[in-house]
Write an enzyme that holds these catalytic residues in place. Structure first.
Site, PDB file in Angstrom:
ATOM      1  N   HIS A 232       0.856  -1.317  -0.015  1.00 39.81           N
ATOM      2  CA  HIS A 232       0.120   0.029  -0.053  1.00 39.81           C
ATOM      3  C   HIS A 232       0.871   1.280   0.070  1.00 39.81           C
ATOM      4  O   HIS A 232       0.363   2.297   0.574  1.00 39.81           O
ATOM      5  CB  HIS A 232      -1.058  -0.030   1.062  1.00 39.81           C
ATOM      6  CG  HIS A 232      -1.889  -1.134   1.541  1.00 39.81           C
ATOM      7  ND1 HIS A 232      -2.556  -1.680   2.348  1.00 39.81           N
ATOM      8  CD2 HIS A 232      -2.290  -2.052   0.307  1.00 39.81           C
ATOM      9  CE1 HIS A 232      -3.385  -2.759   2.245  1.00 39.81           C
ATOM     10  NE2 HIS A 232      -3.179  -2.845   0.657  1.00 39.81           N
ATOM     11  N   GLU A 262      -3.462  -6.283  -9.549  1.00 46.58           N
ATOM     12  CA  GLU A 262      -2.158  -6.384  -9.030  1.00 46.58           C
ATOM     13  C   GLU A 262      -1.218  -7.039  -9.773  1.00 46.58           C
ATOM     14  O   GLU A 262      -1.423  -8.320  -9.958  1.00 46.58           O
ATOM     15  CB  GLU A 262      -2.133  -6.429  -7.506  1.00 46.58           C
ATOM     16  CG  GLU A 262      -2.895  -5.617  -6.785  1.00 46.58           C
ATOM     17  CD  GLU A 262      -3.125  -5.719  -5.349  1.00 46.58           C
ATOM     18  OE1 GLU A 262      -2.193  -6.666  -4.986  1.00 46.58           O
ATOM     19  OE2 GLU A 262      -4.038  -5.198  -4.764  1.00 46.58           O
ATOM     20  N   GLU A 358      -3.471 -13.465  -3.825  1.00 49.77           N
ATOM     21  CA  GLU A 358      -2.610 -12.413  -3.853  1.00 49.77           C
ATOM     22  C   GLU A 358      -1.201 -12.732  -2.959  1.00 49.77           C
ATOM     23  O   GLU A 358      -0.848 -11.859  -2.106  1.00 49.77           O
ATOM     24  CB  GLU A 358      -3.060 -11.005  -3.516  1.00 49.77           C
ATOM     25  CG  GLU A 358      -3.820 -10.823  -2.352  1.00 49.77           C
ATOM     26  CD  GLU A 358      -4.389  -9.580  -2.068  1.00 49.77           C
ATOM     27  OE1 GLU A 358      -3.688  -8.525  -2.141  1.00 49.77           O
ATOM     28  OE2 GLU A 358      -5.529  -9.459  -1.749  1.00 49.77           O
TER      29      GLU A 358
END
Length: 402
Positions: A232, A262, A358
């Site tokens: 982030h 992503e 992820e």
């Protein structure tokens, strides 16, 4: 002095077309009312952005002011601040009361006008502050209070067909942003320039595909080099250089529903040490997606991916869990913590859940292959497996660019 009301109904204009039908919102409210009946709760006071949006369609902008949705056996009423005028009424399913700020705590007086006093009142313990909980007790004088955080989260974890359709569209828009970013990557370009290209492409596509929506909060985190070490990390003005590791992160928002894409990328070329880490993370990503099937628990999936990384002496580079739920979610509200791929989550996957895969490995700057490697796909759990609704390719064959 002119008499000033504590609250009023400012039903200005006609109801807007919401993202979901009235039947969809009524079905959600029916689920909540069933929980209320099972637990002897007379009224629920919801205060979080995600629950108010989930049950009413209204996504508030707090700016330091409290908002609520009050649900009883017969009523569902959003409580909003006067600064928003008629927008909360137009954008919610159900009734709306505007509270004024001429005196402190008119917010709670407006809530009390719906709940009455002396009732059994449900609230969100994960969101309501200690200060506001004290005011709930003082103004509503409940005979008993009950935490509905867990029950509402569990309800949101199971997506309706209408929600899955919207999430599918969100994943498609995320791909649009991904391709725009890929086209913008080249030596000498700043992170912020690449991020803006992806964001602008997604916002234009959302406006084209959803002409009746409100548009807000679509964004991109695009990081390069050392900046890729955290998932982030904010965008900077760093200039891309040949051989840089890149982290592509697109986040379209449609009516409060967040989706994500992503990907790991490299500028122009990838060195041997980096390629080895990247390929290992891609392999873990593919292995992890194969594990997302009905009957598997979040903890079991996590442990199997841990074993995969440990066998390759890479587990020490893992930085967070391997995936999470999707729905009414953003970077500042809504977290269905009961559906995260972590060792301490024993939730069993069921058809209708939507979850990401992820895996991320972070290699420190002083080591070969330095940088943060992450792939991210969104999967819908089906009766016999899963459906991957992310389309943008992952891996070195497509993502050494510029």
């Amino acid at each position: 002095m002119t008499s000033r009301p504590e609250m009023y109904r400012f039903h200005n204009g006609e109801k807007a077309k919401l993202q979901f039908s009235s039947d969809e919102y009524e079905a959600r409210l029916a689920g909540l009312r069933s929980t209320m009946a099972d637990n002897g709760v007379d009224a629920v006071v919801l205060s979080s952005m995600h629950n108010i949006a989930y049950y009413s369609g209204f996504l508030y902008c707090a700016f330091g002011r409290p908002y609520a949705l009050v649900v009883t056996a017969t009523d569902n009423v959003t409580i909003s601040a006067g600064i928003d005028a008629g927008q909360p009424w137009r954008r919610c399913h159900g009734d709306n009361i505007t509270y004024t700020d001429w005196q402190r705590d008119n917010y709670w007086r407006a809530i009390r006008s719906v709940t009455g006093t002396g009732k059994v009142v449900g609230y969100e313990a994960d969101h309501l502050t200690l200060l506001q909980k004290g005011k709930l007790d003082a103004f509503l004088k409940p005979s008993r209070t009950a935490d509905v955080f867990e029950a509402t989260m569990r309800q949101r974890m199971h997506k309706s067909p209408a929600e899955i359709a919207l999430i599918r569209e969100g994943a498609r828009v995320a791909d649009v942003g991904g391709y725009a970013i890929r086209d913008a990557v080249k030596e000498g370009v700043r992170e912020i320039d690449v991020a803006m290209a992806g964001r602008d492409a997604m916002e234009a596509e959302i406006a084209r595909s959803f002409p009746d929506a409100e548009y807000r909060d679509t964004w991109v985190w695009f990081q390069s080099g050392l900046n890729t070490d955290g998932a982030h990390n904010p965008v900077t003005s760093r200039v891309l250089q040949r051989g840089d590791i890149l982290s592509l992160n697109t986040f379209p928002m449609i009516s409060g529903y967040y989706t994500a894409l992503e990907r790991t990328m490299f500028v122009g070329e990838v060195d041997e040490a980096s390629l080895k880490i990247w390929q290992a993370n891609v392999a873990a990503h593919e292995f992890g997606m194969s594990l997302l099937i009905p009957g598997a628990s979040c903890a079991e999936v996590t442990e199997k991916i841990n074993d995969f990384f440990a066998a390759r002496d890479l587990l020490q580079y893992r930085t967070f869990g391997y995936g999470h739920s999707f729905g009414v979610l953003s970077h500042y509200y809504g977290r269905e913590a009961g559906l995260e791929l972590r060792e301490d989550i024993d939730t069993v996957l069921e058809p209708g859940m939507v979850i990401s895969m992820e895996p991320m490995l972070t290699i420190a700057a002083d080591q070969p292959g330095a940088g943060g490697y992450r792939e991210h796909d969104i999967l819908v759990i089906t009766e016999d497996g899963n459906e991957n609704i992310t389309g943008y390719p992952y891996g070195p064959d497509f993502n050494v660019v510029g």
